[in-house]
Write an enzyme that holds these catalytic residues in place. Sequence first.
Site, PDB file in Angstrom:
ATOM      1  N   GLY A  34      -4.793   0.532  -6.462  1.00 46.08           N
ATOM      2  CA  GLY A  34      -3.488  -0.057  -6.208  1.00 46.08           C
ATOM      3  C   GLY A  34      -2.508   1.008  -5.759  1.00 46.08           C
ATOM      4  O   GLY A  34      -2.689   2.193  -6.065  1.00 46.08           O
TER       5      GLY A  34
ATOM      6  N   GLN B  64       5.529   4.972  -4.166  1.00 42.90           N
ATOM      7  CA  GLN B  64       4.574   6.084  -4.231  1.00 42.90           C
ATOM      8  C   GLN B  64       4.321   6.731  -2.865  1.00 42.90           C
ATOM      9  O   GLN B  64       3.697   7.788  -2.794  1.00 42.90           O
ATOM     10  CB  GLN B  64       3.227   5.598  -4.791  1.00 42.90           C
ATOM     11  CG  GLN B  64       3.303   5.205  -6.254  1.00 42.90           C
ATOM     12  CD  GLN B  64       1.925   4.822  -6.752  1.00 42.90           C
ATOM     13  OE1 GLN B  64       1.496   3.685  -6.557  1.00 42.90           O
ATOM     14  NE2 GLN B  64       1.236   5.761  -7.374  1.00 42.90           N
TER      15      GLN B  64
ATOM     16  N   CYS C  52      -3.097   7.167 -12.499  1.00 40.77           N
ATOM     17  CA  CYS C  52      -2.091   6.851 -11.484  1.00 40.77           C
ATOM     18  C   CYS C  52      -2.154   7.923 -10.406  1.00 40.77           C
ATOM     19  O   CYS C  52      -2.224   9.109 -10.730  1.00 40.77           O
ATOM     20  CB  CYS C  52      -0.708   6.824 -12.136  1.00 40.77           C
ATOM     21  SG  CYS C  52       0.607   6.446 -10.975  1.00 40.77           S
ATOM     22  N   LEU C  53      -2.121   7.502  -9.139  1.00 39.48           N
ATOM     23  CA  LEU C  53      -2.204   8.475  -8.044  1.00 39.48           C
ATOM     24  C   LEU C  53      -1.013   9.433  -8.041  1.00 39.48           C
ATOM     25  O   LEU C  53      -1.105  10.524  -7.491  1.00 39.48           O
ATOM     26  CB  LEU C  53      -2.294   7.754  -6.694  1.00 39.48           C
ATOM     27  CG  LEU C  53      -3.561   6.917  -6.473  1.00 39.48           C
ATOM     28  CD1 LEU C  53      -3.498   6.211  -5.133  1.00 39.48           C
ATOM     29  CD2 LEU C  53      -4.820   7.764  -6.585  1.00 39.48           C
TER      30      LEU C  53
ATOM     31  N   HIS D  36       0.454  -2.633 -13.745  1.00 41.37           N
ATOM     32  CA  HIS D  36       0.699  -1.212 -13.443  1.00 41.37           C
ATOM     33  C   HIS D  36       1.598  -1.080 -12.208  1.00 41.37           C
ATOM     34  O   HIS D  36       2.580  -0.334 -12.218  1.00 41.37           O
ATOM     35  CB  HIS D  36      -0.650  -0.509 -13.216  1.00 41.37           C
ATOM     36  CG  HIS D  36      -0.546   0.941 -12.866  1.00 41.37           C
ATOM     37  ND1 HIS D  36      -0.966   1.949 -13.719  1.00 41.37           N
ATOM     38  CD2 HIS D  36      -0.067   1.570 -11.763  1.00 41.37           C
ATOM     39  CE1 HIS D  36      -0.743   3.120 -13.132  1.00 41.37           C
ATOM     40  NE2 HIS D  36      -0.202   2.921 -11.950  1.00 41.37           N
ATOM     41  N   GLU D  37       1.264  -1.844 -11.152  1.00 46.96           N
ATOM     42  CA  GLU D  37       2.044  -1.735  -9.909  1.00 46.96           C
ATOM     43  C   GLU D  37       3.430  -2.349 -10.084  1.00 46.96           C
ATOM     44  O   GLU D  37       4.410  -1.847  -9.533  1.00 46.96           O
ATOM     45  CB  GLU D  37       1.298  -2.390  -8.742  1.00 46.96           C
ATOM     46  CG  GLU D  37      -0.082  -1.798  -8.455  1.00 46.96           C
ATOM     47  CD  GLU D  37      -0.099  -0.289  -8.322  1.00 46.96           C
ATOM     48  OE1 GLU D  37       0.914   0.294  -7.910  1.00 46.96           O
ATOM     49  OE2 GLU D  37      -1.135   0.325  -8.669  1.00 46.96           O
TER      50      GLU D  37
ATOM     51  N   HIS E 238       5.658   0.240 -11.345  1.00 54.02           N
ATOM     52  CA  HIS E 238       6.146   1.168 -10.313  1.00 54.02           C
ATOM     53  C   HIS E 238       7.400   0.623  -9.645  1.00 54.02           C
ATOM     54  O   HIS E 238       8.320   1.375  -9.338  1.00 54.02           O
ATOM     55  CB  HIS E 238       5.076   1.397  -9.245  1.00 54.02           C
ATOM     56  CG  HIS E 238       4.083   2.464  -9.597  1.00 54.02           C
ATOM     57  ND1 HIS E 238       4.443   3.770  -9.826  1.00 54.02           N
ATOM     58  CD2 HIS E 238       2.731   2.428  -9.757  1.00 54.02           C
ATOM     59  CE1 HIS E 238       3.368   4.485 -10.109  1.00 54.02           C
ATOM     60  NE2 HIS E 238       2.304   3.691 -10.082  1.00 54.02           N
TER      61      HIS E 238
HETATM   62 NI    NI Z   1       0.354   4.259 -10.490  1.00 62.48          NI
END
Ligand code: NI
Length: 152
Positions: free
Chosen positions: A46, A51, A92-93, A134-135, A138
């Site tokens: 995701g 991000q 998480c990226l 999770h997204e 963000h």
């Molecule tokens: Ni993330």
Amino acid sequence: MAILKVVRHPNPILSQKALPVLRVNRKLRRLVHDMIETMYQEDGVGLAAPQVGVPKQIVVISPQGTRGEEQVLFNLQVIECSSKQEVDAEGCLSLPGLTAEIPRARKIAYTALDLNGFPVRETAEGFHARVIQHERDHLNGILILKYAASLR
Ligand code: NI
């Protein structure tokens, strides 16, 4: 298409609330395609627009990691959460190298606009629901660090 640079913690854009998408146009679709490419390139499931440095409510997910099965969600809102939660490891990226055990609702209902700008209302459960939550975080400027801190 282009691979975008993924913004990492503590870049302040990751703590900001993202703005709603008002109109799904060509420029936005191009951004979405680049986000999808970037998500796969980084082995993510995701990615949210903040991000990649864009403070808008745009999310792409691919819970199975299968190309062609991405889901694009504009203005994502989780409108119902089951009281039953599950705890599982999340990464998480924007926080490379970190994983944290995060409690999430097992089942959710959510609304969004799809890639064509049409409203959708769907349910999700398990890992799919986890990725969406999770997204969604963000878009509200919340990282998994927040949960990790509260668990200690
Ligand atoms: Ni993330």
